[in-house]
Design an enzyme around this catalytic site. Structure first.
Site, PDB file in Angstrom:
ATOM      1  N   SER A 194      47.545  42.316  33.392  1.00 30.96           N
ATOM      2  CA  SER A 194      47.407  42.242  34.928  1.00 30.96           C
ATOM      3  C   SER A 194      48.599  41.784  35.810  1.00 30.96           C
ATOM      4  O   SER A 194      49.512  41.682  35.303  1.00 30.96           O
ATOM      5  CB  SER A 194      46.238  41.012  34.906  1.00 30.96           C
ATOM      6  OG  SER A 194      46.989  39.857  34.744  1.00 30.96           O
TER       7      SER A 194
ATOM      8  N   ASN B  42      49.604  38.488  34.767  1.00 28.11           N
ATOM      9  CA  ASN B  42      50.228  38.253  33.451  1.00 28.11           C
ATOM     10  C   ASN B  42      51.855  38.109  33.497  1.00 28.11           C
ATOM     11  O   ASN B  42      52.540  37.716  32.276  1.00 28.11           O
ATOM     12  CB  ASN B  42      49.987  39.394  32.415  1.00 28.11           C
ATOM     13  CG  ASN B  42      48.453  39.318  31.965  1.00 28.11           C
ATOM     14  OD1 ASN B  42      47.808  40.386  31.786  1.00 28.11           O
ATOM     15  ND2 ASN B  42      48.072  37.892  31.968  1.00 28.11           N
TER      16      ASN B  42
ATOM     17  N   ARG C 222      33.772  41.880  27.879  1.00 27.29           N
ATOM     18  CA  ARG C 222      34.644  40.900  27.761  1.00 27.29           C
ATOM     19  C   ARG C 222      34.511  40.017  26.583  1.00 27.29           C
ATOM     20  O   ARG C 222      33.523  39.473  26.287  1.00 27.29           O
ATOM     21  CB  ARG C 222      34.684  39.773  29.002  1.00 27.29           C
ATOM     22  CG  ARG C 222      36.226  38.803  28.800  1.00 27.29           C
ATOM     23  CD  ARG C 222      36.331  37.970  30.070  1.00 27.29           C
ATOM     24  NE  ARG C 222      37.721  37.239  29.891  1.00 27.29           N
ATOM     25  CZ  ARG C 222      38.487  37.129  31.071  1.00 27.29           C
ATOM     26  NH1 ARG C 222      37.968  37.324  32.195  1.00 27.29           N
ATOM     27  NH2 ARG C 222      39.409  36.562  30.780  1.00 27.29           N
TER      28      ARG C 222
ATOM     29  N   ASP D 273      40.416  40.245  25.627  1.00 27.44           N
ATOM     30  CA  ASP D 273      40.944  38.730  25.760  1.00 27.44           C
ATOM     31  C   ASP D 273      40.826  38.060  24.336  1.00 27.44           C
ATOM     32  O   ASP D 273      40.080  38.196  23.839  1.00 27.44           O
ATOM     33  CB  ASP D 273      39.988  37.948  26.755  1.00 27.44           C
ATOM     34  CG  ASP D 273      40.796  36.682  27.293  1.00 27.44           C
ATOM     35  OD1 ASP D 273      41.841  36.443  26.926  1.00 27.44           O
ATOM     36  OD2 ASP D 273      40.048  35.920  27.860  1.00 27.44           O
TER      37      ASP D 273
HETATM   38  C1  FPP Z   1      44.763  38.799  26.715  1.00 26.69           C
HETATM   39  O1  FPP Z   1      44.777  37.799  25.649  1.00 26.69           O
HETATM   40  C2  FPP Z   1      45.393  40.125  26.284  1.00 26.69           C
HETATM   41  C3  FPP Z   1      46.441  40.709  26.957  1.00 26.69           C
HETATM   42  C4  FPP Z   1      47.104  39.889  28.280  1.00 26.69           C
HETATM   43  C5  FPP Z   1      46.960  41.793  26.412  1.00 26.69           C
HETATM   44  C6  FPP Z   1      46.234  42.953  25.956  1.00 26.69           C
HETATM   45  C7  FPP Z   1      46.824  43.919  25.152  1.00 26.69           C
HETATM   46  C8  FPP Z   1      46.600  44.641  24.218  1.00 26.69           C
HETATM   47  C9  FPP Z   1      45.367  44.278  23.543  1.00 26.69           C
HETATM   48  C10 FPP Z   1      47.308  45.882  23.628  1.00 26.69           C
HETATM   49  C11 FPP Z   1      47.668  46.514  24.887  1.00 26.69           C
HETATM   50  C12 FPP Z   1      48.512  47.923  24.175  1.00 26.69           C
HETATM   51  C13 FPP Z   1      48.581  48.981  24.991  1.00 26.69           C
HETATM   52  C14 FPP Z   1      49.209  50.155  24.252  1.00 26.69           C
HETATM   53  C15 FPP Z   1      48.634  49.046  26.476  1.00 26.69           C
HETATM   54  P1  FPP Z   1      45.550  36.555  25.614  1.00 26.69           P
HETATM   55  O2  FPP Z   1      47.025  36.736  25.420  1.00 26.69           O
HETATM   56  O3  FPP Z   1      45.233  36.049  27.099  1.00 26.69           O
HETATM   57  O4  FPP Z   1      44.494  35.309  24.849  1.00 26.69           O
HETATM   58  P2  FPP Z   1      44.341  34.145  25.022  1.00 26.69           P
HETATM   59  O5  FPP Z   1      43.710  33.876  26.207  1.00 26.69           O
HETATM   60  O6  FPP Z   1      43.758  33.654  23.969  1.00 26.69           O
HETATM   61  O7  FPP Z   1      45.684  33.325  25.126  1.00 26.69           O
END
Ligand code: FPP
Length: 254
Positions: A78, A81, A201, A33
């Site tokens: 998720s 998402n 996390r 995250d």
């Molecule tokens: C949460 O951060 C992160 C995600 C929803 C995506 C995570 C995915 C990756 C790290 C790469 C995945 C790659 C593959 C190959 C499957 P956020 O966007 O919710 O962060 P924020 O809470 O700061 O907005």
């Protein structure tokens, strides 16, 4: 067959030698995250955060393998998402292809076996194709298992397991009296994996957000304020060190 057992760490550097004496999680879950906040702090679009997050994920997978962890599950997308802006979802759906193009050879060389949990059949066709190819390419590997939770929701997983259970009862394969925890666990998407021993996390949020909700009943939790793109091997070692000192009693008194 249940996967998730491995002998001792493969040590690659002095930094990792300390890990050899630690009690390691067999199965590590990671809620990656903070990509969006990482980007925002730099005045960059959220997609830049996800790209940096993907790079942090590459390093984390390497470090887990070097430490000798048997099984890692990464929360990549998720069931909630989909609510994000269309261009962000589209970008996230293209990341698996980018990731496997650059990493597949090394993953194969390391003997990593890839798995996916979540409703991957509802992903865009091109993402499904990447999923299919990466499963195919690593199917016979016997090293660390890396599972991507992609379009995954813990509650959805339990709902699907419940449906399977009822179908089996309807078909006379199971009686209601036979329903116990193992009957449910055997119908979850993680049925081939041991439960996560440790869940990390990042980004300072203190919740599981629908990640492995059944399987995490006795997981140790480790939180850090570090945003996912800044997560390094040192953060992983800090989490593993904390885990090594945890007293896990599973409801017992000892
Ligand atoms: C949460 O951060 C992160 C995600 C929803 C995506 C995570 C995915 C990756 C790290 C790469 C995945 C790659 C593959 C190959 C499957 P956020 O966007 O919710 O962060 P924020 O809470 O700061 O907005």
């Amino acid at each position: 067959m249940q996967w998730g057992f491995r002998s001792r760490p493969r040590l690659r550097s002095e930094e990792l030698e300390q890990v050899a004496d630690w009690n390691l999680p067999q199965h590590l879950g990671i809620i990656m995250d903070g990509n969006g906040r990482w980007a925002k702090r730099r005045g960059l679009p959220r997609m830049a955060g996800h790209h940096a997050g993907m790079n942090a994920m590459k390093e984390a997978i390497r470090a887990c393998d070097d430490c000798g962890i048997s099984c890692v599950t990464l929360y990549a997308f998720s069931t909630e998402n989909w609510k994000r802006p269309e261009n962000e979802v589209e970008y996230l759906m293209k990341l698996p292809d980018q990731f496997f193009r650059s990493e597949m050879d090394e993953l194969v060389q390391r003997g990593v076996r890839l798995k996916f949990i979540g409703e991957t059949h509802r992903l865009p066709t091109y993402t499904q194709e990447t999923v299919r190819l990466s499963l195919e390419r690593t199917a016979h590997n016997t090293g660390m298992i890396v599972t991507f939770a992609l379009n995954y929701g813990g509650r959805r997983d339990i709902v699907e397991a419940t449906k399977r259970l009822l179908q089996d009862v309807e078909q006379g394969l199971l009686s209601v009296d036979d329903i116990d925890e193992s009957a449910i666990a055997a119908r979850l998407s993680t049925r081939e994996l041991v439960d996560p021993d440790l869940i990390i996390r990042t980004s300072g949020e203190l919740r599981l957000s629908n990640f492995l909700v059944w399987q995490s009943a006795y997981s140790e939790l480790w939180f850090t304020d570090t945003l996912w793109p800044d997560f390094t091997k040192s953060d992983l070692l800090a989490a593993l060190h904390a885990f090594h000192h945890r007293k896990r009693r599973f409801g017992d008194v000892k």
